[in-house]
Design a protein around this motif. Structure first.
Motif, PDB file in Angstrom:
ATOM      1  N   GLY A  11       0.759  -1.230   0.120  1.00 24.87           N
ATOM      2  CA  GLY A  11       0.017  -0.017  -0.069  1.00 24.87           C
ATOM      3  C   GLY A  11       0.767   1.338   0.175  1.00 24.87           C
ATOM      4  O   GLY A  11       0.237   2.222   0.319  1.00 24.87           O
ATOM      5  N   ILE A  12       2.133   1.128  -0.336  1.00 29.22           N
ATOM      6  CA  ILE A  12       3.060   2.351  -0.483  1.00 29.22           C
ATOM      7  C   ILE A  12       2.639   3.068  -1.726  1.00 29.22           C
ATOM      8  O   ILE A  12       3.183   2.767  -2.825  1.00 29.22           O
ATOM      9  N   ALA A  13       1.959   4.288  -1.713  1.00 29.24           N
ATOM     10  CA  ALA A  13       1.622   5.023  -2.908  1.00 29.24           C
ATOM     11  C   ALA A  13       2.281   6.109  -3.372  1.00 29.24           C
ATOM     12  O   ALA A  13       2.316   6.848  -4.451  1.00 29.24           O
ATOM     13  N   ASP A  14       3.241   6.711  -2.256  1.00 29.56           N
ATOM     14  CA  ASP A  14       3.778   7.988  -2.298  1.00 29.56           C
ATOM     15  C   ASP A  14       4.911   8.037  -1.417  1.00 29.56           C
ATOM     16  O   ASP A  14       4.765   7.680  -0.424  1.00 29.56           O
ATOM     17  N   GLY A  15       6.056   8.593  -1.974  1.00 30.67           N
ATOM     18  CA  GLY A  15       7.287   8.584  -1.274  1.00 30.67           C
ATOM     19  C   GLY A  15       8.503   7.961  -1.609  1.00 30.67           C
ATOM     20  O   GLY A  15       8.355   7.225  -2.709  1.00 30.67           O
ATOM     21  N   PRO A  16       9.547   7.964  -1.124  1.00 29.47           N
ATOM     22  CA  PRO A  16      10.612   7.131  -1.230  1.00 29.47           C
ATOM     23  C   PRO A  16      10.712   5.720  -0.733  1.00 29.47           C
ATOM     24  O   PRO A  16      10.080   5.595   0.416  1.00 29.47           O
ATOM     25  N   THR A  17      11.087   4.803  -1.193  1.00 30.58           N
ATOM     26  CA  THR A  17      11.248   3.292  -0.724  1.00 30.58           C
ATOM     27  C   THR A  17      12.794   2.790  -0.823  1.00 30.58           C
ATOM     28  O   THR A  17      13.258   3.367  -1.693  1.00 30.58           O
ATOM     29  N   HIS A  18      13.365   2.035  -0.072  1.00 30.90           N
ATOM     30  CA  HIS A  18      14.418   1.750   0.191  1.00 30.90           C
ATOM     31  C   HIS A  18      14.035  -0.022   0.333  1.00 30.90           C
ATOM     32  O   HIS A  18      13.830  -0.399   1.300  1.00 30.90           O
ATOM     33  N   THR A  19      14.416  -0.804  -0.829  1.00 34.25           N
ATOM     34  CA  THR A  19      14.063  -2.318  -0.681  1.00 34.25           C
ATOM     35  C   THR A  19      15.330  -3.135  -0.909  1.00 34.25           C
ATOM     36  O   THR A  19      16.291  -2.938  -1.460  1.00 34.25           O
ATOM     37  N   GLU A  20      15.564  -4.093   0.053  1.00 36.39           N
ATOM     38  CA  GLU A  20      16.556  -5.289   0.319  1.00 36.39           C
ATOM     39  C   GLU A  20      15.858  -6.402  -0.242  1.00 36.39           C
ATOM     40  O   GLU A  20      14.902  -6.770   0.296  1.00 36.39           O
ATOM     41  N   LEU A  21      16.786  -7.349  -1.073  1.00 36.14           N
ATOM     42  CA  LEU A  21      16.368  -8.441  -1.470  1.00 36.14           C
ATOM     43  C   LEU A  21      17.191  -9.225  -1.857  1.00 36.14           C
ATOM     44  O   LEU A  21      18.505  -8.800  -1.985  1.00 36.14           O
ATOM     45  N   ARG A  22      17.254 -10.630  -2.090  1.00 37.91           N
ATOM     46  CA  ARG A  22      17.968 -11.582  -2.184  1.00 37.91           C
ATOM     47  C   ARG A  22      17.531 -12.241  -3.642  1.00 37.91           C
ATOM     48  O   ARG A  22      16.206 -12.570  -3.783  1.00 37.91           O
ATOM     49  N   LEU A  23      18.519 -12.836  -4.540  1.00 35.27           N
ATOM     50  CA  LEU A  23      18.241 -13.556  -5.659  1.00 35.27           C
ATOM     51  C   LEU A  23      18.554 -15.005  -5.283  1.00 35.27           C
ATOM     52  O   LEU A  23      19.673 -15.158  -5.399  1.00 35.27           O
ATOM     53  N   ARG A  24      17.551 -15.446  -5.014  1.00 38.00           N
ATOM     54  CA  ARG A  24      17.474 -17.074  -4.550  1.00 38.00           C
ATOM     55  C   ARG A  24      17.908 -17.830  -5.671  1.00 38.00           C
ATOM     56  O   ARG A  24      17.580 -17.889  -6.826  1.00 38.00           O
ATOM     57  N   GLY A  25      19.218 -18.577  -5.688  1.00 39.39           N
ATOM     58  CA  GLY A  25      19.736 -19.119  -6.793  1.00 39.39           C
ATOM     59  C   GLY A  25      20.508 -18.296  -7.942  1.00 39.39           C
ATOM     60  O   GLY A  25      20.669 -18.749  -8.979  1.00 39.39           O
ATOM     61  N   GLY A  26      20.453 -17.106  -7.440  1.00 39.05           N
ATOM     62  CA  GLY A  26      20.964 -16.154  -8.411  1.00 39.05           C
ATOM     63  C   GLY A  26      19.895 -15.354  -9.398  1.00 39.05           C
ATOM     64  O   GLY A  26      20.551 -14.650 -10.304  1.00 39.05           O
ATOM     65  N   THR A  27      18.916 -15.911  -9.472  1.00 36.31           N
ATOM     66  CA  THR A  27      17.677 -15.439 -10.537  1.00 36.31           C
ATOM     67  C   THR A  27      16.395 -15.251  -9.803  1.00 36.31           C
ATOM     68  O   THR A  27      15.641 -14.040 -10.468  1.00 36.31           O
ATOM     69  N   LYS A  28      15.888 -15.623  -8.744  1.00 36.07           N
ATOM     70  CA  LYS A  28      14.487 -15.446  -8.309  1.00 36.07           C
ATOM     71  C   LYS A  28      14.624 -14.303  -7.240  1.00 36.07           C
ATOM     72  O   LYS A  28      15.006 -14.495  -6.133  1.00 36.07           O
TER      73      LYS A  28
END
Length: 425
Positions: free
Chosen positions: A267-284
């Motif tokens: 539900g984040i519709a306005d403003g900045p965001t900082h996302t951290e993620l992993r690529l499982r198996g290098g792809t997903k």
């Protein structure tokens, strides 16, 4: 009668990190600064755009801080409330709702700050989420039992944590109980929260990335995707951030789709965001967290602006005071126009710092725009999973991501932290 210029109340931003203040000046937004309690702000050395300092104990007395903001708004109205400090995102959302100002709303802020709620909402939206269990309340046994059905290794993290605080890998069910107890001990000491709520989730192999975005009216513009290394634990100390990340087109597109969909799910519709993620198996792509703020106390602005050409700090403040981004940005991933990097100096040990080597020589390096030192000789570094802080950031611009990688390899050899030997009885 309102003030002549848009005014934002900015909470708990360190004055030693300049980007958000400089962005406010470029955006034509005045800043009422609520300083961090552990930082002295001198009236004769205010950062750009700061017109007032308003001391509030937001974490110690949130009700009192809300009341003080209400009274300040009644006396001299301001136009927005903002923070780059993740633990205060829910407070900012509540203050904005109370005062009728722009904001993401308390429920959205909860999903962007509580990792339990975030995972539940991402899962409900059929996005990629590692299997997880909640450890809630004073009795950890139900959560430990649920976690026993996960595939090991697992990662234990505070539901309301930030940075690397308490994040710990447990390789076996037998080790999990002690890990949970240790992470709760750290949360009690660092956050003042007894029996802290935790998330236990399956460990994701693969490299880690950070994504900086700007959202306006639900339209998600991804400014940069940056490589964050491949930490394997047990404590996941951060070390590098280089953007734009070099990714196959199909993987890059998958990251863009997942991050864009996560904004809608949370539900984040306005403003900045900082996302951290992993690529499982290098792809997903699997999201680790999405913060409704500019990341790294402003470092994310530096990276995103040099990679995309978008003035993230200024645009975020325009949105915070109820305006629209001046750039009129569309959706999807911005085309890179440059490369930027942050070398996060690792602690490399613990104890009392006796010397920090290699930083001074970098201040005149033409590739380096900022050397931000946070820990100094005499400071005590506590062992992980506690989180004392990062010793320093070395923030730089480059012609390519490959050049940034070569520079970081140089810094790994050039920078060293010495610790005093412990006295023996």
């Amino acid at each position: 009668m309102t003030e002549a210029r848009p005014t934002v109340v900015l909470l708990y931003q360190r004055v030693s990190l300049p980007w958000i203040f400089e962005g406010a000046a470029r955006a034509g937004v005045d800043v009422v600064l609520v300083p961090r309690p552990d930082e002295e702000v001198r009236a004769d050395r205010l950062p750009p755009a700061v017109v007032e300092v308003l001391p509030l104990d937001v974490e110690g007395d949130p009700a009192g801080a809300l009341d003080a903001l209400r009274k300040r708004h009644e006396a001299r109205p301001f136009h927005g409330v903002a923070t780059l400090y993740d633990p205060l995102v829910p407070f900012v959302a509540e203050a904005a709702e109370l005062l009728g100002l722009p904001g993401i709303g308390r429920d959205t802020a909860l999903g962007a700050q509580d990792k339990r709620v975030m995972r539940e909402r991402l899962s409900a939206a059929a996005l990629n989420v590692p299997r997880f269990a909640r450890v809630d309340g004073p009795d950890p046994e139900p959560g430990l039992a649920a976690a026993g059905d996960l595939d090991f290794p697992v990662v234990v993290k505070p539901a309301h944590g930030f940075s690397s605080l308490g994040v710990t890998r447990a390789d076996t069910p037998e080790a999990l109980r002690g890990t949970v107890a240790e992470v709760r001990r750290v949360c009690a000491a660092k956050l003042g929260v007894a029996d802290a709520a935790l998330v236990v989730e399956e460990y994701l192999d693969g490299p880690e990335f950070a994504v900086e975005s700007l959202v306006s009216g639900g339209r998600v513009r991804i400014l940069s995707i940056g490589y964050k290394g491949e930490p394997e634990g047990p404590y996941f100390e951060e070390s590098v951030y280089r953007a734009p990340a070099v990714l196959p087109a199909a993987v890059r597109d998958a990251v863009v789709r997942e991050v864009t969909a996560a904004h809608a799910a949370l539900g984040i519709a306005d403003g900045p965001t900082h996302t951290e993620l992993r690529l499982r198996g290098g792809t997903k792509p699997y999201l680790l967290e999405m913060g409704a703020r500019i990341g790294g106390s402003g470092v994310s602005h530096y990276v995103a602006s040099h990679v995309s050409g978008v003035d993230l700090a200024a645009e975020a403040l325009r949105i915070a005071v109820g305006g629209a981004p001046a750039g009129g940005y569309g959706e999807g991933l911005a085309e890179p126009v440059g490369a930027a990097a942050n070398y996060i100096v690792p602690c490399g040990g613990h104890g009392r710092i006796s010397a920090v080597h290699g930083l001074d020589a970098l201040r005149d390096d033409p590739r380096v725009d900022h050397v931000v030192q946070m820990l100094f000789p005499g400071d005590e570094v506590r062992p992980y999973p506690d989180f004392t802080g990062y010793p320093a950031f070395v923030i730089s611009r480059h012609g390519s991501t490959a050049e940034a990688e070569e520079f970081h390899a140089l810094l790994e050899r050039a920078i060293r932290i010495d610790y005093a030997e412990e006295a023996t009885a």
